[in-house]
Design a protein around this motif. Structure first.
Motif, PDB file in Angstrom:
ATOM      1  N   GLU A   5      -7.397   1.408  -2.825  1.00 56.61           N
ATOM      2  CA  GLU A   5      -8.007   2.579  -3.188  1.00 56.61           C
ATOM      3  C   GLU A   5      -6.620   3.647  -3.123  1.00 56.61           C
TER       4      GLU A   5
ATOM      5  N   ALA B 226       0.777  -1.234  -0.074  1.00 56.51           N
ATOM      6  CA  ALA B 226      -0.055   0.087  -0.078  1.00 56.51           C
ATOM      7  C   ALA B 226       0.948   1.453   0.039  1.00 56.51           C
TER       8      ALA B 226
ATOM      9  N   THR C 157      -4.926   1.080  10.817  1.00 61.35           N
ATOM     10  CA  THR C 157      -4.117   1.137   9.725  1.00 61.35           C
ATOM     11  C   THR C 157      -4.630   1.161   8.512  1.00 61.35           C
ATOM     12  N   LEU C 158      -4.163   1.047   7.457  1.00 60.63           N
ATOM     13  CA  LEU C 158      -4.859   1.315   6.094  1.00 60.63           C
ATOM     14  C   LEU C 158      -5.746   0.017   5.940  1.00 60.63           C
TER      15      LEU C 158
ATOM     16  N   GLN D  59       1.248   4.180  -2.859  1.00 58.82           N
ATOM     17  CA  GLN D  59       0.409   5.347  -2.489  1.00 58.82           C
ATOM     18  C   GLN D  59      -1.136   5.220  -2.145  1.00 58.82           C
ATOM     19  N   ALA D  60      -1.181   3.853  -1.521  1.00 62.53           N
ATOM     20  CA  ALA D  60      -2.830   3.710  -1.278  1.00 62.53           C
ATOM     21  C   ALA D  60      -3.376   4.335  -0.168  1.00 62.53           C
ATOM     22  N   THR D  61      -4.569   4.791  -0.100  1.00 62.66           N
ATOM     23  CA  THR D  61      -5.205   5.248   1.082  1.00 62.66           C
ATOM     24  C   THR D  61      -5.970   4.381   1.966  1.00 62.66           C
ATOM     25  N   LYS D  62      -6.377   3.190   1.403  1.00 69.10           N
ATOM     26  CA  LYS D  62      -7.086   2.229   1.748  1.00 69.10           C
ATOM     27  C   LYS D  62      -6.896   0.849   1.267  1.00 69.10           C
TER      28      LYS D  62
END
Length: 113
Positions: free
Chosen positions: A113, A18, A55-56, A22-25
Motif C-alpha cells: 500500500e 517497499a 516492520t512494514l 515508498q510503500a507504507t505497508k
C-alpha cells in the motif's frame, strides 16, 4: 534451522522493494516453493512472523505456492512429475532426466500500500 536465514532473505527483499516504491505497508507476499527446496513451511512461517514484527511487513499474509518436482526426459522427450524422488522416466525408464521445476525458492509477487 535454515528457515530463519531464508525468512531473513525474504524480508530483506520485501523491505527493499517497499522502500524503493515508498510503500507504507506490505499486505501480501507469495512465494514459489519447490517440492525439492527442503523448506519446512511451518518453520518458515514462524520465522518470518517473528522477524517481520515492527516492520512494514508485520502481519503480512505470507502465501506459499508449491511447485511440483518435474523432469524432462532427454531420451523420449516426455515431461512428467517425479514421484518419491525416483529420477527415472516413467515412460522409457531412462535416467537421462533434466529437472525443469521443483527447486524454486523465490518471491513470486508482493502487494503493498
Amino acid at each position: 534451522m535454515h528457515e530463519m536465514a531464508i525468512a531473513e532473505g525474504i524480508l530483506d527483499i520485501v523491505l527493499d522493494y517497499a522502500a524503493r516504491n515508498q510503500a507504507t505497508k506490505v499486505t501480501k507476499i507469495q512465494l514459489l516453493l519447490g517440492e525439492m527446496s527442503g523448506v519446512e513451511t511451518d518453520a518458515l512461517q514462524f520465522c518470518f512472523e517473528a522477524l517481520s514484527k515492527k516492520t512494514l511487513a508485520e502481519g503480512t499474509n505470507l502465501t506459499l505456492h508449491r511447485v511440483p518436482l518435474m523432469g524432462h526426459c532427454k531420451d523420449c522427450d516426455a515431461t512428467t512429475q517425479i514421484e518419491r524422488y525416483r529420477f527415472l522416466c516413467p515412460h522409457c525408464d531412462s535416467a537421462n532426466l533434466e529437472i525443469v521445476s521443483g527447486r524454486e525458492l523465490q518471491v513470486e509477487f508482493l502487494e503493498v500500500e
